[in-house]
Design a protein around this motif. Structure first.
Motif, PDB file in Angstrom:
ATOM      1  N   SER A  60       0.855  -1.182   0.000  1.00  0.00           N
ATOM      2  CA  SER A  60       0.000   0.000   0.000  1.00  0.00           C
ATOM      3  C   SER A  60       0.890   1.231   0.000  1.00  0.00           C
ATOM      4  CB  SER A  60      -0.933   0.009   1.210  1.00  0.00           C
ATOM      5  OG  SER A  60      -0.180   0.074   2.414  1.00  0.00           O
ATOM      6  N   LEU A  61       0.375   2.330  -0.562  1.00  0.00           N
ATOM      7  CA  LEU A  61       1.110   3.584  -0.630  1.00  0.00           C
ATOM      8  C   LEU A  61       0.292   4.675   0.044  1.00  0.00           C
ATOM      9  CD1 LEU A  61       2.323   3.459  -4.353  1.00  0.00           C
ATOM     10  CD2 LEU A  61       3.592   2.790  -2.296  1.00  0.00           C
ATOM     11  N   GLY A  62       0.966   5.463   0.887  1.00  0.00           N
ATOM     12  CA  GLY A  62       0.306   6.565   1.565  1.00  0.00           C
ATOM     13  C   GLY A  62      -0.077   6.218   2.988  1.00  0.00           C
ATOM     14  N   ASP A  63      -0.300   7.255   3.790  1.00  0.00           N
ATOM     15  CA  ASP A  63      -0.734   7.086   5.175  1.00  0.00           C
ATOM     16  C   ASP A  63      -1.742   8.196   5.505  1.00  0.00           C
ATOM     17  OD1 ASP A  63      -1.001   6.330   7.790  1.00  0.00           O
ATOM     18  OD2 ASP A  63       0.888   7.227   8.467  1.00  0.00           O
ATOM     19  N   PRO A  64      -3.054   7.910   5.448  1.00  0.00           N
ATOM     20  CA  PRO A  64      -3.655   6.600   5.167  1.00  0.00           C
ATOM     21  C   PRO A  64      -3.451   6.178   3.713  1.00  0.00           C
ATOM     22  CG  PRO A  64      -5.339   8.292   5.234  1.00  0.00           C
ATOM     23  CD  PRO A  64      -4.073   8.956   5.672  1.00  0.00           C
ATOM     24  N   PRO A  65      -3.575   4.870   3.429  1.00  0.00           N
ATOM     25  CA  PRO A  65      -3.301   4.387   2.074  1.00  0.00           C
ATOM     26  C   PRO A  65      -4.246   5.003   1.039  1.00  0.00           C
ATOM     27  CG  PRO A  65      -3.385   2.569   3.636  1.00  0.00           C
ATOM     28  CD  PRO A  65      -3.902   3.772   4.348  1.00  0.00           C
ATOM     29  N   HIS A  66      -3.695   5.338  -0.112  1.00  0.00           N
ATOM     30  CA  HIS A  66      -4.520   5.847  -1.211  1.00  0.00           C
ATOM     31  C   HIS A  66      -4.348   5.010  -2.487  1.00  0.00           C
ATOM     32  CE1 HIS A  66      -0.662   8.201  -1.412  1.00  0.00           C
ATOM     33  NE2 HIS A  66      -0.691   7.657  -2.606  1.00  0.00           N
ATOM     34  N   ALA A  67      -3.360   4.122  -2.511  1.00  0.00           N
ATOM     35  CA  ALA A  67      -3.130   3.289  -3.694  1.00  0.00           C
ATOM     36  C   ALA A  67      -2.477   1.984  -3.281  1.00  0.00           C
ATOM     37  CB  ALA A  67      -2.252   4.023  -4.712  1.00  0.00           C
ATOM     38  N   VAL A  68      -2.570   1.004  -4.166  1.00  0.00           N
ATOM     39  CA  VAL A  68      -1.903  -0.290  -3.999  1.00  0.00           C
ATOM     40  C   VAL A  68      -0.978  -0.490  -5.184  1.00  0.00           C
ATOM     41  CG1 VAL A  68      -2.240  -2.791  -3.984  1.00  0.00           C
ATOM     42  CG2 VAL A  68      -3.766  -1.325  -2.652  1.00  0.00           C
ATOM     43  N   LEU A  69       0.247  -0.884  -4.917  1.00  0.00           N
ATOM     44  CA  LEU A  69       1.232  -1.176  -5.954  1.00  0.00           C
ATOM     45  C   LEU A  69       1.440  -2.683  -6.009  1.00  0.00           C
ATOM     46  CD1 LEU A  69       3.370  -0.087  -7.981  1.00  0.00           C
ATOM     47  CD2 LEU A  69       4.992  -0.075  -6.063  1.00  0.00           C
ATOM     48  N   LYS A  70       1.279  -3.250  -7.189  1.00  0.00           N
ATOM     49  CA  LYS A  70       1.385  -4.704  -7.356  1.00  0.00           C
ATOM     50  C   LYS A  70       2.427  -4.994  -8.431  1.00  0.00           C
ATOM     51  CE  LYS A  70      -1.547  -8.770  -8.061  1.00  0.00           C
ATOM     52  NZ  LYS A  70      -2.950  -9.201  -8.302  1.00  0.00           N
ATOM     53  N   LEU A  71       3.425  -5.788  -8.074  1.00  0.00           N
ATOM     54  CA  LEU A  71       4.544  -6.123  -8.950  1.00  0.00           C
ATOM     55  C   LEU A  71       4.484  -7.611  -9.290  1.00  0.00           C
ATOM     56  CD1 LEU A  71       7.366  -5.538 -10.238  1.00  0.00           C
ATOM     57  CD2 LEU A  71       8.333  -5.934  -7.965  1.00  0.00           C
ATOM     58  N   HIS A  72       4.440  -7.941 -10.569  1.00  0.00           N
ATOM     59  CA  HIS A  72       4.363  -9.338 -11.022  1.00  0.00           C
ATOM     60  C   HIS A  72       5.743  -9.860 -11.403  1.00  0.00           C
ATOM     61  CE1 HIS A  72       0.021 -10.104 -11.262  1.00  0.00           C
ATOM     62  NE2 HIS A  72      -0.113  -8.858 -11.656  1.00  0.00           N
ATOM     63  N   ALA A  73       6.016 -11.110 -11.061  1.00  0.00           N
ATOM     64  CA  ALA A  73       7.234 -11.769 -11.531  1.00  0.00           C
ATOM     65  C   ALA A  73       7.075 -12.283 -12.952  1.00  0.00           C
ATOM     66  CB  ALA A  73       7.592 -12.928 -10.603  1.00  0.00           C
ATOM     67  N   ASP A  74       5.878 -12.754 -13.306  1.00  0.00           N
ATOM     68  CA  ASP A  74       5.627 -13.417 -14.582  1.00  0.00           C
ATOM     69  C   ASP A  74       5.024 -12.428 -15.583  1.00  0.00           C
ATOM     70  OD1 ASP A  74       5.239 -15.543 -16.459  1.00  0.00           O
ATOM     71  OD2 ASP A  74       3.129 -15.597 -15.867  1.00  0.00           O
ATOM     72  N   PRO A  75       5.631 -12.248 -16.755  1.00  0.00           N
ATOM     73  CA  PRO A  75       5.059 -11.336 -17.750  1.00  0.00           C
ATOM     74  C   PRO A  75       3.632 -11.706 -18.139  1.00  0.00           C
ATOM     75  CG  PRO A  75       7.284 -11.985 -18.387  1.00  0.00           C
ATOM     76  CD  PRO A  75       6.904 -12.841 -17.215  1.00  0.00           C
ATOM     77  N   GLY A  76       3.346 -13.013 -18.214  1.00  0.00           N
ATOM     78  CA  GLY A  76       2.006 -13.435 -18.578  1.00  0.00           C
ATOM     79  C   GLY A  76       0.966 -13.011 -17.560  1.00  0.00           C
ATOM     80  N   ALA A  77       1.303 -13.134 -16.282  1.00  0.00           N
ATOM     81  CA  ALA A  77       0.372 -12.720 -15.239  1.00  0.00           C
ATOM     82  C   ALA A  77       0.134 -11.214 -15.280  1.00  0.00           C
ATOM     83  CB  ALA A  77       0.906 -13.138 -13.872  1.00  0.00           C
ATOM     84  N   TYR A  78       1.200 -10.458 -15.510  1.00  0.00           N
ATOM     85  CA  TYR A  78       1.056  -8.999 -15.626  1.00  0.00           C
ATOM     86  C   TYR A  78       0.154  -8.649 -16.812  1.00  0.00           C
ATOM     87  CZ  TYR A  78       2.225  -4.263 -17.090  1.00  0.00           C
ATOM     88  OH  TYR A  78       2.138  -2.966 -17.518  1.00  0.00           O
ATOM     89  N   ASN A  79       0.433  -9.247 -17.963  1.00  0.00           N
ATOM     90  CA  ASN A  79      -0.364  -8.938 -19.153  1.00  0.00           C
ATOM     91  C   ASN A  79      -1.818  -9.336 -18.977  1.00  0.00           C
ATOM     92  OD1 ASN A  79       1.772  -7.839 -20.625  1.00  0.00           O
ATOM     93  ND2 ASN A  79       2.443  -9.852 -21.342  1.00  0.00           N
ATOM     94  N   THR A  80      -2.055 -10.464 -18.303  1.00  0.00           N
ATOM     95  CA  THR A  80      -3.423 -10.916 -18.067  1.00  0.00           C
ATOM     96  C   THR A  80      -4.186  -9.903 -17.230  1.00  0.00           C
ATOM     97  OG1 THR A  80      -2.807 -13.249 -18.229  1.00  0.00           O
ATOM     98  CG2 THR A  80      -4.825 -12.738 -17.048  1.00  0.00           C
ATOM     99  N   GLU A  81      -3.535  -9.347 -16.203  1.00  0.00           N
ATOM    100  CA  GLU A  81      -4.232  -8.377 -15.362  1.00  0.00           C
ATOM    101  C   GLU A  81      -4.492  -7.080 -16.125  1.00  0.00           C
ATOM    102  OE1 GLU A  81      -4.452  -6.962 -10.751  1.00  0.00           O
ATOM    103  OE2 GLU A  81      -2.623  -7.947 -11.442  1.00  0.00           O
ATOM    104  N   VAL A  82      -3.548  -6.649 -16.945  1.00  0.00           N
ATOM    105  CA  VAL A  82      -3.772  -5.456 -17.765  1.00  0.00           C
ATOM    106  C   VAL A  82      -4.945  -5.670 -18.715  1.00  0.00           C
ATOM    107  CG1 VAL A  82      -2.762  -3.972 -19.549  1.00  0.00           C
ATOM    108  CG2 VAL A  82      -1.390  -4.649 -17.582  1.00  0.00           C
ATOM    109  N   VAL A  83      -5.004  -6.840 -19.340  1.00  0.00           N
ATOM    110  CA  VAL A  83      -6.114  -7.169 -20.239  1.00  0.00           C
ATOM    111  C   VAL A  83      -7.443  -7.175 -19.478  1.00  0.00           C
ATOM    112  CG1 VAL A  83      -7.128  -9.041 -21.599  1.00  0.00           C
ATOM    113  CG2 VAL A  83      -4.739  -8.403 -21.939  1.00  0.00           C
ATOM    114  N   ALA A  84      -7.446  -7.744 -18.278  1.00  0.00           N
ATOM    115  CA  ALA A  84      -8.677  -7.783 -17.487  1.00  0.00           C
ATOM    116  C   ALA A  84      -9.177  -6.375 -17.191  1.00  0.00           C
ATOM    117  CB  ALA A  84      -8.434  -8.555 -16.189  1.00  0.00           C
ATOM    118  N   PHE A  85      -8.274  -5.477 -16.819  1.00  0.00           N
ATOM    119  CA  PHE A  85      -8.697  -4.095 -16.580  1.00  0.00           C
ATOM    120  C   PHE A  85      -9.203  -3.437 -17.862  1.00  0.00           C
ATOM    121  CE2 PHE A  85      -6.436  -4.119 -12.441  1.00  0.00           C
ATOM    122  CZ  PHE A  85      -7.403  -3.492 -11.672  1.00  0.00           C
TER     123      PHE A  85
END
Length: 292
Positions: free
Chosen positions: A67-92
């Motif tokens: 989470s980023l901020g106090d109080p939190p205002h965003a979530v940062l998510k880092l993928h190890a697998d390019p396929g998983a990252y691309n899948t989430e971008v496509v879903a959005f």
């Protein structure tokens, strides 16, 4: 009396165990090393929401989350697998305009990370009730109807009329039954619609904004070719985990009514027929009373 299925049992048959060593570049699971990677990743976004104190939420070989901020205002998510990252971008891209999902603030291909709206509150399921959860899932299933022209063109191969004319997915253990799934879906959705499904449904992934509106977290598992039937099959078990006990047939009725409000015209018979064919095609162990 038949024992109720757990969420894991409901999905038995669709679960594919990855071979050992499938992940080419696993992320470090130590908190300090994961936090260092997340600090570096947020610098790749150039977005105001990337600022603020960073609090590590998860450090897994597949993904790191903070989470980023106090109080939190965003979530940062880092993928190890390019396929998983691309899948989430496509879903959005498919369903991200729905108010029932957190907003995607930024995506950085170089770091394979996403900056996502933080949803602050847990859900009190005794207050929320089953109908609101089922309605939220049905609304996400209908979300691709609102795609603009560029995205609609990109995702046109996943329209139901195109999927029905294409060969069955190769991962199906009984591909011949897939036509019996898509036939009722075509009648319910219409041929030009995209049958998204496979939300990562679990009680902790349902949250609410400050205004009280429900939000479904984690869309990285969503796919445009599997249909929303898998989410319906999972719903009875997810509701039980949240302490909301409802027979499968009542969940089925709630879903059918919710889907109709969002423009998906299931009948009781067509939905049961589609579910029965889906179980046959995919090898699922149970329909959790939905088709009784």
């Amino acid at each position: 009396m038949r024992r109720a299925a757990t969420a894991a049992e409901a999905l038995h048959g669709l679960i594919r165990v990855r071979p050992h060593g499938w992940l080419a570049s696993p992320l470090p699971t130590g908190p300090a090393a994961a936090a260092d990677l997340l600090h570096a990743a947020r610098r790749s976004h150039g977005h105001p929401a990337a600022d603020g104190p960073l609090r590590l939420l998860a450090a897994r070989a597949t993904a790191a989350v903070a989470s980023l901020g106090d109080p939190p205002h965003a979530v940062l998510k880092l993928h190890a697998d390019p396929g998983a990252y691309n899948t989430e971008v496509v879903a959005f891209a498919l369903v991200g305009d729905s108010p029932l999902l957190p907003s995607l603030l930024s995506a950085a291909d170089a770091s394979r990370s996403l900056l996502i709206e933080h949803i602050p509150h847990a859900v009190d399921f005794s207050v929320l009730g089953a109908a609101a959860v089922v309605d939220a899932v049905a609304a996400v299933h209908a979300a691709p109807d609102f795609l603009g022209p560029p995205a609609a063109d990109v995702f046109a191969p996943f329209r139901l009329d195109r999927l029905a004319a294409a060969p069955p997915p190769p991962w199906l253990p009984e591909p011949a039954a897939w036509a019996d799934v898509l036939g009722p879906c075509l009648d319910a959705y219409g041929g030009r619609r995209i049958p998204v499904g496979h939300l990562d449904l679990k009680p902790e992934h349902l949250r609410r904004r400050d205004d009280g509106h429900l939000v479904l977290l984690d869309v990285e598992t969503l796919r445009p070719d599997i249909t929303g039937l898998i989410d319906l099959i999972t719903l009875p078990a997810v509701l039980r985990q949240a302490g909301v006990l409802l027979p499968g047939r009542e969940v089925l009725d709630l879903y059918r009514e919710a889907a109709r409000r969002h423009g998906i015209q299931w009948t009781a018979d067509s939905l049961r027929a589609a579910l029965t064919a889906y179980r046959r095609a995919t090898g699922l162990a149970t329909l959790d009373g939905l088709a009784d």
